[in-house]
Design an enzyme around this catalytic site. Sequence first.
Site, PDB file in Angstrom:
ATOM      1  N   TYR B 121       0.989  -1.164  -0.022  1.00  0.00           N
ATOM      2  CA  TYR B 121       0.071  -0.041  -0.023  1.00  0.00           C
ATOM      3  C   TYR B 121       1.005   1.113  -0.035  1.00  0.00           C
ATOM      4  O   TYR B 121       0.798   2.095   0.757  1.00  0.00           O
ATOM      5  CB  TYR B 121      -0.734  -0.174   1.377  1.00  0.00           C
ATOM      6  N   ARG B 135     -12.638   8.390   5.268  1.00  0.00           N
ATOM      7  CA  ARG B 135     -12.709   8.988   6.556  1.00  0.00           C
ATOM      8  C   ARG B 135     -12.401  10.526   6.503  1.00  0.00           C
ATOM      9  O   ARG B 135     -11.338  11.014   6.605  1.00  0.00           O
ATOM     10  CB  ARG B 135     -11.739   8.474   7.411  1.00  0.00           C
ATOM     11  N   GLU B 195      -0.997  -1.670 -10.589  1.00  0.00           N
ATOM     12  CA  GLU B 195      -0.043  -1.917  -9.456  1.00  0.00           C
ATOM     13  C   GLU B 195       1.174  -2.539 -10.420  1.00  0.00           C
ATOM     14  O   GLU B 195       1.333  -3.040 -11.426  1.00  0.00           O
ATOM     15  CB  GLU B 195      -0.323  -2.807  -8.403  1.00  0.00           C
ATOM     16  N   ASP B 227      -4.821  -5.375  -9.405  1.00  0.00           N
ATOM     17  CA  ASP B 227      -5.533  -6.082  -8.265  1.00  0.00           C
ATOM     18  C   ASP B 227      -7.044  -5.810  -8.087  1.00  0.00           C
ATOM     19  O   ASP B 227      -7.278  -4.927  -7.386  1.00  0.00           O
ATOM     20  CB  ASP B 227      -4.854  -5.478  -7.030  1.00  0.00           C
ATOM     21  N   GLN B 234     -15.493  -5.349   0.088  1.00  0.00           N
ATOM     22  CA  GLN B 234     -14.320  -5.313   0.974  1.00  0.00           C
ATOM     23  C   GLN B 234     -14.580  -4.253   2.096  1.00  0.00           C
ATOM     24  O   GLN B 234     -14.172  -4.577   3.331  1.00  0.00           O
ATOM     25  CB  GLN B 234     -13.227  -4.367   0.118  1.00  0.00           C
ATOM     26  N   TYR B 238     -13.624  -6.055   6.202  1.00  0.00           N
ATOM     27  CA  TYR B 238     -12.308  -5.720   6.279  1.00  0.00           C
ATOM     28  C   TYR B 238     -11.891  -5.348   7.637  1.00  0.00           C
ATOM     29  O   TYR B 238     -10.573  -5.459   7.983  1.00  0.00           O
ATOM     30  CB  TYR B 238     -11.710  -4.637   5.366  1.00  0.00           C
ATOM     31  N   THR B 251      -6.722 -11.745  -9.380  1.00  0.00           N
ATOM     32  CA  THR B 251      -5.267 -10.864  -9.515  1.00  0.00           C
ATOM     33  C   THR B 251      -4.730 -11.219 -10.849  1.00  0.00           C
ATOM     34  O   THR B 251      -4.349 -12.280 -10.991  1.00  0.00           O
ATOM     35  CB  THR B 251      -4.382 -10.937  -8.189  1.00  0.00           C
ATOM     36  N   THR B 338      -1.845   0.044  -5.322  1.00  0.00           N
ATOM     37  CA  THR B 338      -2.421   0.993  -6.281  1.00  0.00           C
ATOM     38  C   THR B 338      -1.189   2.074  -6.650  1.00  0.00           C
ATOM     39  O   THR B 338      -0.721   2.927  -5.461  1.00  0.00           O
ATOM     40  CB  THR B 338      -3.699   1.788  -5.953  1.00  0.00           C
TER      41      THR B 338
END
Lengths: 396, 396
Positions: B121, B135, B195, B227, B234, B238, B251, B338
Amino acid sequence: MSASTWVPGAAGSLFDVDNLPYGVFSRPGEEPRVGVRIGDHVVDLAPIAAAEMLDVHHVFEEPSLNPLMAAGRQVRESVRTWVTGLLVDETERDLVEPSLLPLAELTLHLPVDVADYVDFYASEHHATNVGRIFRPDGEPLLPNWRHLPVGYHGRAGTVVASGTPVVRPTGQRRGGSPTATPTFGPSARLDIEAELGFVVGVGSELGSPVSYDAFADHVFGVVGLNDWSARDIQAWEYVPLGPFLGKSFATSVSHWVTPVEALDAAWVDLPGQLPEPLPYLGPGATRGLDIDVEVMVNGEVVSRPPYRTMYWSPAQMLAHLTVNGASLRTGDLFASGTISGPEPDQRGSLLELGWGDESAFLADGDDVVLRYTAPGVRGGRIALGEVAGRVEPTRG
Amino acid sequence: MSASTWVPGAAGSLFDVDNLPYGVFSRPGEEPRVGVRIGDHVVDLAPIAAAEMLDVHHVFEEPSLNPLMAAGRQVRESVRTWVTGLLVDETERDLVEPSLLPLAELTLHLPVDVADYVDFYASEHHATNVGRIFRPDGEPLLPNWRHLPVGYHGRAGTVVASGTPVVRPTGQRRGGSPTATPTFGPSARLDIEAELGFVVGVGSELGSPVSYDAFADHVFGVVGLNDWSARDIQAWEYVPLGPFLGKSFATSVSHWVTPVEALDAAWVDLPGQLPEPLPYLGPGATRGLDIDVEVMVNGEVVSRPPYRTMYWSPAQMLAHLTVNGASLRTGDLFASGTISGPEPDQRGSLLELGWGDESAFLADGDDVVLRYTAPGVRGGRIALGEVAGRVEPTRG
């Protein structure tokens, strides 16, 4: 078949003919191959199968159970019937005895070439305990927990056989404050997770979910499993993508894979699920396994987690794992997550047993052994493979 | 070696002799084996290597690159020198030409037998965008993000070759309120993640971390990687153990693995890291790759993510992955996460490109192609393998 075995010492033991787990063994200077355990012996199946011209005899010459497992449910059942016959029929004794090897003279290996490893979180008591320890002011269970068996992928390449030493992992831990630089060093909160693992024999096609009622068509058998965990590394790293280095240093599994037929008498109703799960999880058909676990640290029993108290069933975990179309492969391993019962002495991790007490975690040199027993189809009990490991200090 | 290749059409192309990626191909009725790409041809290496009595000739007869990759860095470098010689030296033409196969006549396969798959990530822009979308009132980056490359294990068994159709996954999505029953059905938010993937050739020992400066000793080469992600599945599943079914259905990776030597001219300094990472992450030695990515949906370029803007380096991801003592195996695949640059048209996922707009996600029948180019060692550019996939409707 209720006749007694002629193998010395096996009748009435935890490894009687109603058990017959498979493993991979070797003798000095020889290649690993497939055997079946009876009492304190291992039957070297390859020469007997060749002599009897079994069409699947080659699967016993392999260094993992994968080819045997891939052969499917019907082969698994007929091999079990054949082996049982060899071990109860006195007229087979001359054929079998040269291939009946004392366990003490053998080296045992990782029985499965692990494809993907998935770990679930299927004990309500464990998830609730962990929630209370880490989020004392919130709801212990997160909103998704009663709707799906929460799980994640672990590292297949660090699944090791029982007895493999576990080197204390090094890593980052949270600093003294939210903005402080993290500390770095050997984990100070090394823990265990007593679990049960399920080994896939027959794979499935990409894009096609596997139904909960196809469990025994795809799952070959069951292993004991210790999901070693570094709680301090895990606590710092796990948001938002889940556990990674706090788990990936080692996962130990038993040498023996107990075929699902040996557990025919162990199925029980689960405690119950509310709210009722979605149809793909087979609500109302939720059967668990009445397996007793013993957690021993340095020779003392510290806990006795009961697998029958789990919330999510093995078949539900399999259905969930594949509902998005993910394919299965021979050698896939999926585990239950920590087995914890409702009582304080039934908790399957030191985090829960010590309830946050730092001294509860493992010291270098500590020996951990997980033992498992279940009702056998003859009315007595059978033992599943045990999972042992000693903590070694960080290297370098 | 600066001489030009004699292969028709290859000189000056994106697959000139400074590229030479490896793949696995087959012709009708023949077993898959290893080839190297030059222009619009594939060199069938096995017969040439056998004729020239190369001691590693058997690695080219295999259905995956794993044996070649396991042979180590020195073999990788000497094979590359040998192949380059074959393709620039006119006197080798008679030997090579019978094994120079038109790409259009071949079937290409998944090039690597994937051991473990880890996804990081590592883009600050991507992590910040996702944090802002999910968020909006909090800090976009979580406290650990600048201290370690956050990562998790994905499903190795569902890594598929470019061109494999992707069946829209089915699963649970959050209900209308926190206490509502989740809904179930085909994902309504199917996304991509552009990716870069790194393929491990040489494994490591359990309990012994791999240093960041051993990158080229362990990593064989680079693949393009998509991906695929079901954002609705998700988002519900998660917490707390990370993405699972929202990612595990597929993938996609490129048919071609670009060896690290082909990227010698592509290394650049990363934008910079504050606070300075811990010593095991090699602060100050953080080099990234100047690879340009193109995201095409239904034939139109929708984004151009620049890999040089990543925060964490490939060597740092490798060092972090193993700092706890986790071993590497030949065939391990770790991906960047990503790739998103600072500009709106440099984002590597539809979630970010549409900034939460539901209509931005993939429809059945949509075609996605990821393309990658990098500076070559001769001053021009080379292409990495592209990653294509079409969305198919949910089955059943």
